[in-house]
Design a protein around this motif. Sequence first.
Motif, PDB file in Angstrom:
ATOM      1  N   SER A 148      -4.166   4.958  -0.799  1.00  0.00           N
ATOM      2  CA  SER A 148      -4.967   5.794  -0.357  1.00  0.00           C
ATOM      3  C   SER A 148      -4.101   7.514   0.222  1.00  0.00           C
ATOM      4  O   SER A 148      -2.774   7.371   0.033  1.00  0.00           O
ATOM      5  N   THR A 149      -5.324   8.293  -0.193  1.00  0.00           N
ATOM      6  CA  THR A 149      -4.635   9.523  -0.034  1.00  0.00           C
ATOM      7  C   THR A 149      -4.387  10.143   1.689  1.00  0.00           C
ATOM      8  O   THR A 149      -6.164  10.390   2.101  1.00  0.00           O
ATOM      9  N   LYS A 150      -3.831  11.004   1.968  1.00  0.00           N
ATOM     10  CA  LYS A 150      -4.012  11.918   3.166  1.00  0.00           C
ATOM     11  C   LYS A 150      -4.025  13.142   2.935  1.00  0.00           C
ATOM     12  O   LYS A 150      -2.426  13.523   2.864  1.00  0.00           O
ATOM     13  N   ILE A 178       5.895  12.468  10.122  1.00  0.00           N
ATOM     14  CA  ILE A 178       6.898  11.632  11.014  1.00  0.00           C
ATOM     15  C   ILE A 178       5.054  11.190  12.568  1.00  0.00           C
ATOM     16  O   ILE A 178       5.231   9.800  12.157  1.00  0.00           O
ATOM     17  N   GLU A 179       4.232  12.221  12.165  1.00  0.00           N
ATOM     18  CA  GLU A 179       2.980  11.390  13.201  1.00  0.00           C
ATOM     19  C   GLU A 179       2.012  10.576  11.992  1.00  0.00           C
ATOM     20  O   GLU A 179       1.350   9.498  12.878  1.00  0.00           O
ATOM     21  N   VAL A 180       1.563  10.602  11.412  1.00  0.00           N
ATOM     22  CA  VAL A 180       1.116   9.537   9.826  1.00  0.00           C
ATOM     23  C   VAL A 180       2.132   8.442  10.045  1.00  0.00           C
ATOM     24  O   VAL A 180       1.099   8.054  10.073  1.00  0.00           O
ATOM     25  N   ALA A 181       3.253   8.586   9.585  1.00  0.00           N
ATOM     26  CA  ALA A 181       4.075   7.244   9.500  1.00  0.00           C
ATOM     27  C   ALA A 181       3.927   6.364  11.015  1.00  0.00           C
ATOM     28  O   ALA A 181       3.490   5.087  10.733  1.00  0.00           O
ATOM     29  N   LYS A 182       3.569   7.293  11.811  1.00  0.00           N
ATOM     30  CA  LYS A 182       3.896   6.396  13.174  1.00  0.00           C
ATOM     31  C   LYS A 182       2.117   5.813  13.383  1.00  0.00           C
ATOM     32  O   LYS A 182       1.954   4.999  13.776  1.00  0.00           O
ATOM     33  N   GLU A 183       0.785   6.844  12.344  1.00  0.00           N
ATOM     34  CA  GLU A 183      -0.235   6.789  12.973  1.00  0.00           C
ATOM     35  C   GLU A 183      -0.916   5.031  12.512  1.00  0.00           C
ATOM     36  O   GLU A 183      -1.474   4.150  12.337  1.00  0.00           O
ATOM     37  N   GLU A 236       0.797  -0.997   0.164  1.00  0.00           N
ATOM     38  CA  GLU A 236       0.209  -0.030   0.031  1.00  0.00           C
ATOM     39  C   GLU A 236       0.953   1.195  -0.153  1.00  0.00           C
ATOM     40  O   GLU A 236       1.428   1.265   0.830  1.00  0.00           O
ATOM     41  N   LEU A 237       0.916   1.704  -1.303  1.00  0.00           N
ATOM     42  CA  LEU A 237       0.989   3.445  -0.138  1.00  0.00           C
ATOM     43  C   LEU A 237      -0.413   4.418  -0.069  1.00  0.00           C
ATOM     44  O   LEU A 237      -0.810   4.277  -0.560  1.00  0.00           O
ATOM     45  N   ILE A 238       0.732   5.482   1.068  1.00  0.00           N
ATOM     46  CA  ILE A 238       0.479   6.087   1.429  1.00  0.00           C
ATOM     47  C   ILE A 238       0.307   7.845   1.002  1.00  0.00           C
ATOM     48  O   ILE A 238       1.893   7.643   1.110  1.00  0.00           O
ATOM     49  N   LEU A 239      -0.351   8.217  -0.193  1.00  0.00           N
ATOM     50  CA  LEU A 239       0.363   9.856  -0.690  1.00  0.00           C
ATOM     51  C   LEU A 239      -0.204  10.905   0.657  1.00  0.00           C
ATOM     52  O   LEU A 239      -0.867  10.925   0.444  1.00  0.00           O
ATOM     53  N   LEU A 240       0.709  11.098   0.482  1.00  0.00           N
ATOM     54  CA  LEU A 240       0.618  13.041   2.020  1.00  0.00           C
ATOM     55  C   LEU A 240       0.760  13.774   1.476  1.00  0.00           C
ATOM     56  O   LEU A 240       2.123  14.060   1.018  1.00  0.00           O
TER      57      LEU A 240
END
Length: 142
Positions: free
Chosen positions: A82-84, A95-100, A32-36
Amino acid sequence: MYRKILLPTDGSKNADKEIETALNIIDKENGELILLSVASNIITLQLSNEDDISNLNNLLSKNAEENVAKMKEKINANVKISTKVVTGSPAKSIIEVAKEENVDLIVIASSGKSGLDKLFLGSVAENVVKNAKNDVLLIHKL
């Protein structure tokens, strides 16, 4: 192979290199790729009009939404995406999103925007590398 990769973007052209690298190292079947994208929040000043600040913050959020949408369009692969979009300090938010999201890896370009943004914000990539508990893959700028 990595299963969950966070790709932060500021809309700069370095995102293409991040995508290419991430697609080469992601688990193609379960990845999964999370685009932030992080919308910096404008600090209110006593001399500032509240409506102007609100409009500017909305514009920054819209720009962040466009950043992840453009990045998603560039990905031509059969992986979950997914996008955020979040509001805050770029490095701290990444850093927070990576942890969450419990990501395996953060793939980030060494330099995105430059000029005054870089002078005032410092190096986002440098702060992420120094402070993230996740693995970080630093992609050198083009």
